[in-house]
Design an enzyme around this catalytic site. Sequence first.
Site, PDB file in Angstrom:
ATOM      1  N   ASN A   1       5.689  -2.231   4.757  1.00 24.14           N
ATOM      2  CA  ASN A   1       6.863  -2.858   3.960  1.00 24.14           C
ATOM      3  C   ASN A   1       7.126  -4.402   4.373  1.00 24.14           C
ATOM      4  OD1 ASN A   1       6.861  -0.245   3.398  1.00 24.14           O
ATOM      5  ND2 ASN A   1       8.723   0.233   4.682  1.00 24.14           N
TER       6      ASN A   1
ATOM      7  N   HIS B   1       1.524  -6.164   6.207  1.00 20.11           N
ATOM      8  CA  HIS B   1       1.459  -6.813   4.676  1.00 20.11           C
ATOM      9  C   HIS B   1       2.159  -8.243   4.630  1.00 20.11           C
ATOM     10  CE1 HIS B   1      -0.176  -2.735   3.386  1.00 20.11           C
ATOM     11  NE2 HIS B   1      -1.259  -3.296   4.207  1.00 20.11           N
TER      12      HIS B   1
ATOM     13  N   ASN C   1       7.389  13.143   5.466  1.00 21.38           N
ATOM     14  CA  ASN C   1       7.284  12.920   3.896  1.00 21.38           C
ATOM     15  C   ASN C   1       7.739  14.055   3.195  1.00 21.38           C
ATOM     16  OD1 ASN C   1       6.095  12.188   1.270  1.00 21.38           O
ATOM     17  ND2 ASN C   1       4.627  10.919   2.345  1.00 21.38           N
TER      18      ASN C   1
HETATM   19  C1  BV8 Z   1      -8.461  -5.462   2.668  1.00 14.86           C
HETATM   20  C2  BV8 Z   1       1.537  -6.346  -1.195  1.00 14.86           C
HETATM   21  C3  BV8 Z   1     -10.280  -6.411   3.502  1.00 14.86           C
HETATM   22  C4  BV8 Z   1       2.879  -6.618  -0.341  1.00 14.86           C
HETATM   23  C5  BV8 Z   1       0.177  -4.238  -0.861  1.00 14.86           C
HETATM   24  C6  BV8 Z   1     -11.689  -3.371  -3.369  1.00 14.86           C
HETATM   25  C7  BV8 Z   1     -11.596  -4.767  -3.058  1.00 14.86           C
HETATM   26  C8  BV8 Z   1     -11.042  -5.009  -1.962  1.00 14.86           C
HETATM   27  C9  BV8 Z   1     -10.188  -4.281  -1.296  1.00 14.86           C
HETATM   28  C10 BV8 Z   1     -10.333  -3.011  -1.514  1.00 14.86           C
HETATM   29  C11 BV8 Z   1     -11.342  -2.483  -2.664  1.00 14.86           C
HETATM   30  N1  BV8 Z   1     -11.088  -1.267  -2.777  1.00 14.86           N
HETATM   31  C12 BV8 Z   1     -10.266  -0.768  -1.665  1.00 14.86           C
HETATM   32  C13 BV8 Z   1      -9.933  -1.855  -1.086  1.00 14.86           C
HETATM   33  C14 BV8 Z   1      -9.009  -1.544   0.214  1.00 14.86           C
HETATM   34  C15 BV8 Z   1      -7.666  -2.144  -0.306  1.00 14.86           C
HETATM   35  C16 BV8 Z   1      -7.220  -0.667  -0.375  1.00 14.86           C
HETATM   36  O1  BV8 Z   1      -6.771  -0.054   0.517  1.00 14.86           O
HETATM   37  N2  BV8 Z   1      -6.869  -0.171  -1.841  1.00 14.86           N
HETATM   38  C17 BV8 Z   1      -6.489   1.125  -2.073  1.00 14.86           C
HETATM   39  C18 BV8 Z   1      -5.646   1.162  -3.370  1.00 14.86           C
HETATM   40  C19 BV8 Z   1      -7.722   2.090  -2.143  1.00 14.86           C
HETATM   41  N3  BV8 Z   1      -7.049  -2.564   0.726  1.00 14.86           N
HETATM   42  C20 BV8 Z   1      -6.995  -4.047   0.670  1.00 14.86           C
HETATM   43  O2  BV8 Z   1      -7.265  -4.686  -0.207  1.00 14.86           O
HETATM   44  C21 BV8 Z   1      -6.313  -4.741   1.739  1.00 14.86           C
HETATM   45  N4  BV8 Z   1      -7.252  -5.697   2.407  1.00 14.86           N
HETATM   46  O3  BV8 Z   1      -8.956  -4.326   2.649  1.00 14.86           O
HETATM   47  O4  BV8 Z   1      -8.990  -6.510   3.136  1.00 14.86           O
HETATM   48  C22 BV8 Z   1     -11.275  -6.750   2.438  1.00 14.86           C
HETATM   49  C23 BV8 Z   1     -11.031  -8.158   1.562  1.00 14.86           C
HETATM   50  C24 BV8 Z   1     -11.723  -8.408   0.905  1.00 14.86           C
HETATM   51  C25 BV8 Z   1     -12.586  -7.408  -0.009  1.00 14.86           C
HETATM   52  C26 BV8 Z   1     -12.905  -6.090   0.717  1.00 14.86           C
HETATM   53  C27 BV8 Z   1     -11.998  -5.715   1.685  1.00 14.86           C
HETATM   54  C28 BV8 Z   1      -4.828  -5.326   1.538  1.00 14.86           C
HETATM   55  C29 BV8 Z   1      -4.217  -4.123   1.175  1.00 14.86           C
HETATM   56  C30 BV8 Z   1      -2.533  -4.617   1.048  1.00 14.86           C
HETATM   57  C31 BV8 Z   1      -2.220  -4.683  -0.085  1.00 14.86           C
HETATM   58  N5  BV8 Z   1      -0.937  -5.030  -0.406  1.00 14.86           N
HETATM   59  N6  BV8 Z   1       1.488  -4.694  -1.024  1.00 14.86           N
HETATM   60  C32 BV8 Z   1       3.760  -5.917  -1.417  1.00 14.86           C
HETATM   61  O5  BV8 Z   1       4.128  -6.515  -2.458  1.00 14.86           O
HETATM   62  O6  BV8 Z   1       4.543  -4.975  -1.004  1.00 14.86           O
HETATM   63  S1  BV8 Z   1       0.084  -2.628  -0.693  1.00 14.86           S
HETATM   64  C33 BV8 Z   1       1.506  -1.902  -1.166  1.00 14.86           C
HETATM   65  O7  BV8 Z   1       0.859  -0.540  -1.036  1.00 14.86           O
HETATM   66  C34 BV8 Z   1       2.635  -1.903  -0.298  1.00 14.86           C
HETATM   67  O8  BV8 Z   1       2.411  -3.049   0.744  1.00 14.86           O
HETATM   68  C35 BV8 Z   1       2.953  -0.573   0.425  1.00 14.86           C
HETATM   69  O9  BV8 Z   1       3.558  -0.752   1.530  1.00 14.86           O
HETATM   70  C36 BV8 Z   1       1.299  -0.063   0.305  1.00 14.86           C
HETATM   71  C37 BV8 Z   1       1.222   1.293   0.855  1.00 14.86           C
HETATM   72  O10 BV8 Z   1       1.940   2.046  -0.235  1.00 14.86           O
HETATM   73  P1  BV8 Z   1       3.069   2.900   0.408  1.00 14.86           P
HETATM   74  O11 BV8 Z   1       4.051   2.102   1.447  1.00 14.86           O
HETATM   75  O12 BV8 Z   1       2.421   4.192   1.207  1.00 14.86           O
HETATM   76  O13 BV8 Z   1       4.046   3.344  -0.647  1.00 14.86           O
HETATM   77  P2  BV8 Z   1       3.823   4.510  -1.692  1.00 14.86           P
HETATM   78  O14 BV8 Z   1       4.684   4.322  -2.743  1.00 14.86           O
HETATM   79  O15 BV8 Z   1       2.054   4.317  -2.267  1.00 14.86           O
HETATM   80  O16 BV8 Z   1       4.127   5.964  -0.805  1.00 14.86           O
HETATM   81  C38 BV8 Z   1       5.245   6.071  -0.544  1.00 14.86           C
HETATM   82  C39 BV8 Z   1       5.583   7.493   0.027  1.00 14.86           C
HETATM   83  O17 BV8 Z   1       6.604   7.769   0.440  1.00 14.86           O
HETATM   84  C40 BV8 Z   1       5.006   8.790  -0.681  1.00 14.86           C
HETATM   85  O18 BV8 Z   1       4.171   9.374   0.049  1.00 14.86           O
HETATM   86  C41 BV8 Z   1       6.420   9.383  -1.015  1.00 14.86           C
HETATM   87  O19 BV8 Z   1       6.135  10.610  -1.174  1.00 14.86           O
HETATM   88  C42 BV8 Z   1       7.039   8.978   0.133  1.00 14.86           C
HETATM   89  N7  BV8 Z   1       8.752   8.867  -0.014  1.00 14.86           N
HETATM   90  C43 BV8 Z   1       9.385   9.016  -0.881  1.00 14.86           C
HETATM   91  N8  BV8 Z   1      10.721   9.181  -0.643  1.00 14.86           N
HETATM   92  C44 BV8 Z   1      10.742   9.414   0.815  1.00 14.86           C
HETATM   93  C45 BV8 Z   1       9.280   9.120   1.200  1.00 14.86           C
HETATM   94  N9  BV8 Z   1       9.011   9.373   2.342  1.00 14.86           N
HETATM   95  C46 BV8 Z   1      10.020   9.599   3.382  1.00 14.86           C
HETATM   96  N10 BV8 Z   1      11.349   9.544   2.795  1.00 14.86           N
HETATM   97  C47 BV8 Z   1      11.653   9.492   1.505  1.00 14.86           C
HETATM   98  N11 BV8 Z   1      13.013   9.314   1.321  1.00 14.86           N
END
Ligand code: BV8
Length: 239
Positions: A102, A119, A213
């Site tokens: 976060n 992040h 979760n």
């Molecule tokens: C990297 C910015 C090396 C800040 C975010 C192709 C090219 C390049 C990279 C990739 C690629 N393919 C894959 C990748 C890797 C990529 C990746 O993982 N992609 C995913 C989509 C497959 N990762 C990256 O790019 C990372 N860098 O790999 O660098 C690299 C470099 C160059 C080339 C290759 C590799 C960078 C990742 C960071 C991205 N930035 N945000 C902002 O604005 O916030 S990510 C964004 O998602 C946020 O940071 C967030 O925190 C993060 C993860 O999401 P979650 O926190 O899990 O939140 P989400 O909504 O998804 O889920 C919420 C959960 O809470 C749910 O499960 C829900 O059920 C639950 N919930 C709901 N209510 C409650 C609850 N739980 C408890 N209590 C409740 N009340």
Amino acid sequence: MPSNAEAVRQALSHAESIAVLTGAGISAESGIPTFRGAGGYWNHLRFEDLASPQGFAANPKLVWTWYEERRRDIAKAKPNAGHLALVELERRTKAFTLITQNVDGLHERAGSQNVLRLHGSIWTIRCEKCGAERTDLSELTELPPVCVNCQGRERPGVVWFGEMLPEQVLSAAGKAARTCDLLLVVGTAAQVYPAAGMIDIALEHHAVVVEINPDATPYSDEVTYTLRGPAGELLPNLL
Ligand code: BV8
Ligand code: ZN
């Protein structure tokens, strides 16, 4: 057979070193939208347009409008019982590391001390030209903001898709996941890497891993315990 919550309470009381990985879900009960799931940002927006360098280059004003809107929402939000329970757990634990995806700063506002921000922070602003970084909690009127040092364009100080995570933070997080007795995984869909990889590291090193979760994640069948429900309710019950 003790309930999962009872078993987790026991495991927490015996753990010498605890690591926690949090995601957007822990801030949901503070009124901050998550990214996936009900009401999530990515349901109606494309992360490629709003959380990637390409998206920012293509439309910096659109990206800054989204970030500034989030900044205003977060500024009005308060840490919830889930954030506060982690502060109390840190107080009680010898070795405690909070790894968060976060950028909202609610863990720090709640009083958590040892926080690794994988992040970055929505309160940090960085100049694209000279790299100067500043913390600015104010309402930004000029979007994109301009660097006072070099007049360069400034960007949010967060890690976007395709960008590397801060080296020291990532290696400290990996160390915490490798050495902890217990990893709490709270409020993350566990789909973004390398953040979600902390769970693999903890599992490989035979830590007790607990998923908190309301919904299942790709790791639900691999973790030691799953507690289904909101963090704001479940975490305080574990203390
Ligand atoms: C990297 C910015 C090396 C800040 C975010 C192709 C090219 C390049 C990279 C990739 C690629 N393919 C894959 C990748 C890797 C990529 C990746 O993982 N992609 C995913 C989509 C497959 N990762 C990256 O790019 C990372 N860098 O790999 O660098 C690299 C470099 C160059 C080339 C290759 C590799 C960078 C990742 C960071 C991205 N930035 N945000 C902002 O604005 O916030 S990510 C964004 O998602 C946020 O940071 C967030 O925190 C993060 C993860 O999401 P979650 O926190 O899990 O939140 P989400 O909504 O998804 O889920 C919420 C959960 O809470 C749910 O499960 C829900 O059920 C639950 N919930 C709901 N209510 C409650 C609850 N739980 C408890 N209590 C409740 N009340
Ligand atoms: Zn500059």
